[in-house]
Design an enzyme around this catalytic site. Structure first.
Site, PDB file in Angstrom:
ATOM      1  N   LYS A  55       0.842  -1.202   0.000  1.00  0.00           N
ATOM      2  CA  LYS A  55       0.000   0.000   0.000  1.00  0.00           C
ATOM      3  C   LYS A  55       0.878   1.253   0.000  1.00  0.00           C
ATOM      4  CE  LYS A  55      -3.694  -2.526   2.256  1.00  0.00           C
ATOM      5  NZ  LYS A  55      -4.593  -2.810   3.360  1.00  0.00           N
ATOM      6  N   GLN A  99      -4.546  -1.865   9.535  1.00  0.00           N
ATOM      7  CA  GLN A  99      -4.393  -3.186   8.923  1.00  0.00           C
ATOM      8  C   GLN A  99      -5.008  -4.268   9.796  1.00  0.00           C
ATOM      9  OE1 GLN A  99      -3.309  -3.617   5.838  1.00  0.00           O
ATOM     10  NE2 GLN A  99      -3.576  -5.827   5.915  1.00  0.00           N
ATOM     11  N   ASP A 122     -10.827   3.044   4.191  1.00  0.00           N
ATOM     12  CA  ASP A 122     -10.839   1.587   4.082  1.00  0.00           C
ATOM     13  C   ASP A 122     -12.263   1.050   4.299  1.00  0.00           C
ATOM     14  OD1 ASP A 122      -9.346  -0.776   3.683  1.00  0.00           O
ATOM     15  OD2 ASP A 122      -9.164  -1.119   5.835  1.00  0.00           O
TER      16      ASP A 122
HETATM   17  N1  LIG Z   1      -7.652  -3.016   6.947  1.00  0.00           N
HETATM   18  C1  LIG Z   1      -7.613  -3.994   6.018  1.00  0.00           C
HETATM   19  N2  LIG Z   1      -7.012  -5.142   6.301  1.00  0.00           N
HETATM   20  C2  LIG Z   1      -7.013  -6.127   5.343  1.00  0.00           C
HETATM   21  C3  LIG Z   1      -7.584  -5.926   4.076  1.00  0.00           C
HETATM   22  C4  LIG Z   1      -8.205  -4.685   3.825  1.00  0.00           C
HETATM   23  O1  LIG Z   1      -8.771  -4.426   2.726  1.00  0.00           O
HETATM   24  N3  LIG Z   1      -8.197  -3.736   4.816  1.00  0.00           N
HETATM   25  N4  LIG Z   1      -7.482  -6.896   3.109  1.00  0.00           N
HETATM   26  C5  LIG Z   1      -6.678  -8.082   3.314  1.00  0.00           C
HETATM   27  C6  LIG Z   1      -5.316  -8.101   2.733  1.00  0.00           C
HETATM   28  N5  LIG Z   1      -4.932  -7.063   1.782  1.00  0.00           N
HETATM   29  C7  LIG Z   1      -4.869  -5.790   2.186  1.00  0.00           C
HETATM   30  O2  LIG Z   1      -4.731  -5.432   3.298  1.00  0.00           O
HETATM   31  C8  LIG Z   1      -4.439  -7.399   0.472  1.00  0.00           C
HETATM   32  C9  LIG Z   1      -4.161  -8.698   0.121  1.00  0.00           C
HETATM   33  C10 LIG Z   1      -3.648  -8.998  -1.146  1.00  0.00           C
HETATM   34  C11 LIG Z   1      -3.419  -8.003  -2.048  1.00  0.00           C
HETATM   35  C12 LIG Z   1      -2.840  -8.272  -3.403  1.00  0.00           C
HETATM   36  O3  LIG Z   1      -2.772  -7.373  -4.213  1.00  0.00           O
HETATM   37  N6  LIG Z   1      -2.405  -9.487  -3.649  1.00  0.00           N
HETATM   38  C13 LIG Z   1      -1.788  -9.807  -4.915  1.00  0.00           C
HETATM   39  C14 LIG Z   1      -0.693 -10.809  -4.707  1.00  0.00           C
HETATM   40  C15 LIG Z   1       0.393 -10.262  -3.833  1.00  0.00           C
HETATM   41  C16 LIG Z   1       1.683 -10.979  -3.953  1.00  0.00           C
HETATM   42  O4  LIG Z   1       2.123 -11.237  -5.051  1.00  0.00           O
HETATM   43  O5  LIG Z   1       2.277 -11.239  -2.893  1.00  0.00           O
HETATM   44  C17 LIG Z   1      -2.823 -10.368  -5.880  1.00  0.00           C
HETATM   45  O6  LIG Z   1      -3.838 -10.912  -5.398  1.00  0.00           O
HETATM   46  O7  LIG Z   1      -2.590 -10.261  -7.064  1.00  0.00           O
HETATM   47  C18 LIG Z   1      -3.721  -6.703  -1.704  1.00  0.00           C
HETATM   48  C19 LIG Z   1      -4.226  -6.403  -0.454  1.00  0.00           C
HETATM   49  C20 LIG Z   1      -6.521  -8.417   4.768  1.00  0.00           C
HETATM   50  N7  LIG Z   1      -6.413  -7.314   5.617  1.00  0.00           N
END
Ligand SMILES: Nc1nc2c(c(=O)[nH]1)N[C@@H](CN(C=O)c1ccc(C(=O)N[C@@H](CCC(=O)O)C(=O)O)cc1)CN2
Length: 282
Positions: A55, A99, A122
């Protein structure tokens, strides 16, 4: 049987972030202040550290300032609430991201509610949940908001469709179901106490898997032609859907990685710039 078309979250997210970067630059030029997102992380869970870093990197590329607050794992709810209230009162911070997860000893609801609604980029507060549920303007939970954008991009109109949401978490399952309901889908929530999950999934025109159980949803239970959204984040970039079998039955499917994940961050950035614009009076 033809294979499902992939819903490319990476490409759509890239376009959203490019647009957001232009808006951020314009805002900075007009006000002399760059949009600023505060990220708050309790503890050092490796996955959470990675997501927060992603992020921050994306913020930097989009011309959004990010300010990080790292708190020890032993932080109490009272201390966390204090930090979030300070950030809420700080006029140089326009958006706040706490988070998730943050440790079992923390009262998650109390923490989310300490975020000022106008900085809830968020979409985790009760206020955001209410506007989201009524389909009113406001901040949406980032992953659910990103999922709806993907559906729109691929011309999937939820109205009249049977949507099955597997999972009922506060940041994902519950809000995505409410967003689909606000768009006139007939929504069924499934969870750990659901008696016959495969039977429910077999009825779905749209399946949203948001439970955090690797490959729980299998192709044999997907209705032919259904739209499959895999919002599962499991170690090793494995989704909640068994992709290889589901791709044979669905008409559209999100891959993991490259589907819902990138949309989560794009939505966060977009909402941060919108929050900054409002707070800076533009
Ligand atoms: N406060 C929050 N906590 C969490 C959220 C949220 O939206 N708000 N979501 C999830 C995890 N998350 C963001 O926090 C998140 C997970 C995965 C990805 C992402 O882009 N993944 C990629 C792969 C990443 C890699 O290669 O390692 C993909 O899917 O293509 C973004 C955000 C839990 N907590």
């Amino acid at each position: 049987m033809t294979q499902a078309r992939l819903m490319d979250g990476t490409a759509l997210a890239r376009r959203i972030v490019e647009e957001t970067a232009k808006k951020a630059a314009d805002l900075t030029e007009r006000t002399g202040s760059a949009p600023c997102l505060a990220t708050v992380l309790v503890g050092e869970d490796p996955a959470s550290v990675t997501y927060v870093r992603m992020k921050q990197n994306r913020c930097r590329k989009a011309g959004i300032e990010s300010r990080h607050v790292a708190l020890p794992a032993a932080t109490t709810t009272t201390e966390l609430v204090g930090t979030l209230r300070e950030l809420s009162a700080n006029p140089t911070v326009h958006g706040i991201l706490l988070q998730h997860p943050m440790g079992d000893h923390i009262d998650e609801r109390a923490a989310f509610e300490a975020i000022a609604p106008e900085k809830d980029v968020d979409g985790v507060t009760f206020a955001s949940f209410a506007t989201m549920s009524f389909g009113l303007p406001g901040f949406v939970s980032c992953t659910p908001g990103g999922i709806l954008r993907l559906l729109d991009e691929y011309d999937v109109d939820p109205a009249g469709k049977r949507a099955v949401v597997v999972g009922r978490s506060a940041i994902l399952g519950k809000p995505v179901g409410m967003l689909l309901l606000a768009r006139d889908a007939t929504v069924t929530y499934c969870h750990s106490r659901t008696r016959d999950l495969p039977a429910a999934v077999r009825e779905a025109d749209i399946v949203v898997a948001a439970v955090g159980r690797p490959r729980l949803i299998r192709g044999q239970d997907i209705k032919p032609g259904a739209v499959v959204i895999d919002a599962g984040y499991n170690p090793g970039n494995v989704g909640d859907v068994d992709f290889d079998s589901a791709v044979e039955r669905a008409s559209l499917i999100t891959p993991v990685p490259g589907g819902v994940g990138p949309m989560t961050i794009a939505t966060l950035l977009e909402q941060t710039v919108a929050a900054a614009a409002r707070q800076l009076g533009v």
